[in-house]
Design an enzyme around this catalytic site. Structure first.
Site, short mmCIF file in Angstrom:
data_model
loop_
_atom_site.label_atom_id
_atom_site.label_comp_id
_atom_site.label_asym_id
_atom_site.label_seq_id
_atom_site.Cartn_x
_atom_site.Cartn_y
_atom_site.Cartn_z
N GLN A 36 -17.04 -38.70 -19.85
CA GLN A 36 -18.18 -37.93 -19.30
C GLN A 36 -17.96 -36.44 -19.58
O GLN A 36 -16.87 -36.02 -19.94
CB GLN A 36 -18.28 -38.16 -17.78
CG GLN A 36 -16.96 -37.96 -17.05
CD GLN A 36 -16.79 -38.89 -15.87
OE1 GLN A 36 -17.77 -39.33 -15.22
NE2 GLN A 36 -15.55 -39.21 -15.55
N HIS A 67 -17.93 -36.94 2.49
CA HIS A 67 -16.59 -37.55 2.55
C HIS A 67 -16.27 -38.07 3.95
O HIS A 67 -15.66 -39.13 4.12
CB HIS A 67 -15.53 -36.55 2.06
CG HIS A 67 -15.64 -36.26 0.59
ND1 HIS A 67 -15.63 -34.97 0.08
CD2 HIS A 67 -15.82 -37.09 -0.47
CE1 HIS A 67 -15.78 -35.02 -1.23
NE2 HIS A 67 -15.90 -36.29 -1.60
N ASP A 91 -12.31 -36.51 -7.10
CA ASP A 91 -12.10 -35.17 -6.52
C ASP A 91 -11.11 -35.22 -5.35
O ASP A 91 -10.61 -34.19 -4.92
CB ASP A 91 -13.44 -34.59 -6.05
CG ASP A 91 -14.22 -35.59 -5.20
OD1 ASP A 91 -15.32 -35.99 -5.63
OD2 ASP A 91 -13.72 -36.01 -4.14
N GLU A 111 -9.25 -44.53 -10.28
CA GLU A 111 -10.17 -43.56 -10.92
C GLU A 111 -10.06 -43.76 -12.44
O GLU A 111 -8.96 -43.76 -13.00
CB GLU A 111 -9.73 -42.15 -10.52
CG GLU A 111 -10.28 -41.03 -11.41
CD GLU A 111 -11.80 -40.96 -11.45
OE1 GLU A 111 -12.42 -40.86 -10.37
OE2 GLU A 111 -12.34 -41.02 -12.58
N ASP A 143 -10.30 -48.54 -14.95
CA ASP A 143 -11.69 -48.89 -14.62
C ASP A 143 -11.66 -49.71 -13.34
O ASP A 143 -10.97 -50.73 -13.27
CB ASP A 143 -12.25 -49.72 -15.79
CG ASP A 143 -13.63 -50.28 -15.49
OD1 ASP A 143 -14.26 -50.82 -16.41
OD2 ASP A 143 -14.09 -50.19 -14.33
N GLY A 144 -12.39 -49.28 -12.34
CA GLY A 144 -12.36 -49.96 -11.05
C GLY A 144 -12.74 -51.42 -11.16
O GLY A 144 -12.18 -52.27 -10.46
N ASP A 161 -16.66 -44.74 -4.29
CA ASP A 161 -17.18 -43.37 -4.38
C ASP A 161 -17.46 -43.09 -5.85
O ASP A 161 -16.70 -42.37 -6.53
CB ASP A 161 -16.15 -42.39 -3.82
CG ASP A 161 -16.62 -40.94 -3.98
OD1 ASP A 161 -15.74 -40.04 -4.05
OD2 ASP A 161 -17.85 -40.72 -4.06
N SER A 162 -18.49 -43.71 -6.37
CA SER A 162 -18.77 -43.59 -7.81
C SER A 162 -19.99 -42.70 -8.01
O SER A 162 -20.76 -42.47 -7.07
CB SER A 162 -19.08 -44.97 -8.39
OG SER A 162 -20.42 -45.32 -8.07
N ASP A 164 -23.80 -42.16 -9.82
CA ASP A 164 -24.92 -43.10 -9.92
C ASP A 164 -24.69 -44.04 -11.09
O ASP A 164 -23.80 -43.79 -11.92
CB ASP A 164 -26.22 -42.29 -10.08
CG ASP A 164 -26.42 -41.41 -8.84
OD1 ASP A 164 -26.34 -40.19 -8.96
OD2 ASP A 164 -26.58 -41.98 -7.74
N1 SAM Z 1 -19.61 -38.32 -4.48
C1 SAM Z 1 -20.11 -38.53 -5.84
C2 SAM Z 1 -21.40 -39.31 -5.81
O1 SAM Z 1 -21.77 -39.79 -4.74
O2 SAM Z 1 -22.05 -39.40 -6.87
C3 SAM Z 1 -19.04 -39.22 -6.67
C4 SAM Z 1 -17.88 -38.31 -6.87
S1 SAM Z 1 -16.49 -38.87 -7.73
C5 SAM Z 1 -16.18 -37.45 -8.68
C6 SAM Z 1 -17.08 -40.07 -8.87
C7 SAM Z 1 -15.91 -40.58 -9.71
O3 SAM Z 1 -16.14 -41.93 -10.15
C8 SAM Z 1 -15.68 -39.77 -11.00
O4 SAM Z 1 -14.43 -39.14 -10.92
C9 SAM Z 1 -15.73 -40.80 -12.12
O5 SAM Z 1 -14.80 -40.55 -13.16
C10 SAM Z 1 -15.40 -42.08 -11.36
N2 SAM Z 1 -15.81 -43.33 -12.04
C11 SAM Z 1 -16.93 -43.55 -12.76
N3 SAM Z 1 -16.94 -44.82 -13.24
C12 SAM Z 1 -15.76 -45.42 -12.81
C13 SAM Z 1 -15.18 -46.71 -12.98
N4 SAM Z 1 -15.80 -47.66 -13.70
N5 SAM Z 1 -13.98 -46.95 -12.38
C14 SAM Z 1 -13.35 -45.99 -11.66
N6 SAM Z 1 -13.84 -44.73 -11.47
C15 SAM Z 1 -15.06 -44.46 -12.04
#
Ligand code: SAM
Length: 288
Positions: A36, A67, A91, A111, A143-144, A161-162, A164
């Site tokens: 990203q 949070h 974060d 993450e 990857d989660g 906490d991903s 969209d």
């Molecule tokens: N609070 C924010 C929201 O509600 O949109 C999300 C914040 S947090 C920074 C989102 C995190 O999800 C990012 O660091 C991103 O890299 C991670 N992420 C995205 N896809 C993922 C996946 N498939 N597995 C694990 N982490 C993932």
């Protein structure tokens, strides 16, 4: 429009037909990772702000709302959460709040993008506030969806906490991902995920709850407002096989809330219970 011309502006593009701009004091960092594009800007009104693929993820000034509500609603509903799984959360804000519960023995955070963690540790240290170095924290770069598929460790609470459902996060909105999390949760386990803005992303709540209702007997939405998450009330889903959020004893919530050190800036037991009282338009969206 009183746009000061001697400032830069950052544009939130979640809703391209209704964009929001924030006056920027300084651009602190920009990087394209394999997953990203990351931007870290210091805004006049909200302090430092992380954007991923042009969408606001968190800001210094209002991060506490999201949070705290994403963490303390499930963890104050569970009698004794010992092991917590966080998917995403780069974060560190959710991790920080989870570790404020003294009875949490381990918080595993999965993450996908290690560069987000590095970036936020450097530019947004107040959000993780040392959580990444807590001996109870286990940080997994993966990857989660892949992680939960291959895991067999039991968890009491899982928080997704991903971003969209765009880019790498798309897999975190699919049924097999939710099914694998349900397999890992203990009997009284609770699953919470962010489900977007109730005004501009109603499909996210509707589609997520439709899937979760096929997996869990108890499912509910709860709402709260985050200034930099555009579109009014933001939302989270709450699912469990055994714990109905509507019948969690208020004394349990109060008891667990009283153990939090230091206290919270948004969450409290009254708000916890009230957050599940939904506006009619939200109930209507879920019913159709
Ligand atoms: N609070 C924010 C929201 O509600 O949109 C999300 C914040 S947090 C920074 C989102 C995190 O999800 C990012 O660091 C991103 O890299 C991670 N992420 C995205 N896809 C993922 C996946 N498939 N597995 C694990 N982490 C993932």
């Amino acid at each position: 429009m009183n746009h000061s011309t001697n400032f830069e502006w950052v544009t939130e593009t979640l809703t391209p037909d209704a964009i929001t701009q924030y006056q920027v004091r300084e651009v602190l960092g920009r990087e394209d990772t394999p997953f990203q594009s990351m931007q870290l800007v210091d805004t006049v009104r909200y302090g430092r702000m992380l954007l991923l693929d042009g969408v606001v993820q968190t800001t210094e000034k209002d991060e506490f709302i999201y949070h705290e509500m994403m963490t303390h609603v499930p963890l104050c509903s569970h009698p004794a959460p010992r092991r917590v799984l966080i998917i995403g959360g780069g974060d560190g804000g959710i991790l920080r709040e989870v570790l404020r519960h003294p009875d949490v023995e381990e918080a595993v955070m999965v993450e996908i993008d290690g560069r987000v963690i590095d970036f936020c540790r450097k530019y947004l240290p107040t959000i993780s506030n040392g959580a990444f170095d807590d001996p109870r924290a286990a940080i997994v770069i993966d990857d989660g969806a892949k992680y939960v598929k291959g895991s067999h460790d039991p968890f009491d609470v899982c928080i997704v906490d991903s971003p969209d459902p765009i880019g790498p996060a798309r897999v975190l909105f699919q049924k097999d991902f939710y099914g694998n999390i349900a397999r890992l949760l203990t009997d009284q386990g609770i699953f919470v995920r962010q489900t977007g803005s109730t005004f501009v992303q109603p499909a996210e709540q509707k589609e997520t709850l439709q899937i979760l209702r096929e997996i869990y007997p108890f499912n509910a939405l709860y709402v709260y407002a985050v200034p930099t998450y555009v579109g009014g009330f933001f939302s989270s889903s709450f699912s469990s096989r055994k714990i109905d959020p509507a019948t969690v004893p208020a004394e349990l919530i109060h008891k667990r809330f009283s153990k939090l050190v230091p206290g919270t800036s948004y969450y409290n037991p009254g708000l916890h219970l009230a957050a599940f009282q939904l506006p009619e338009y939200v109930k209507g969206n879920l019913a159709t």
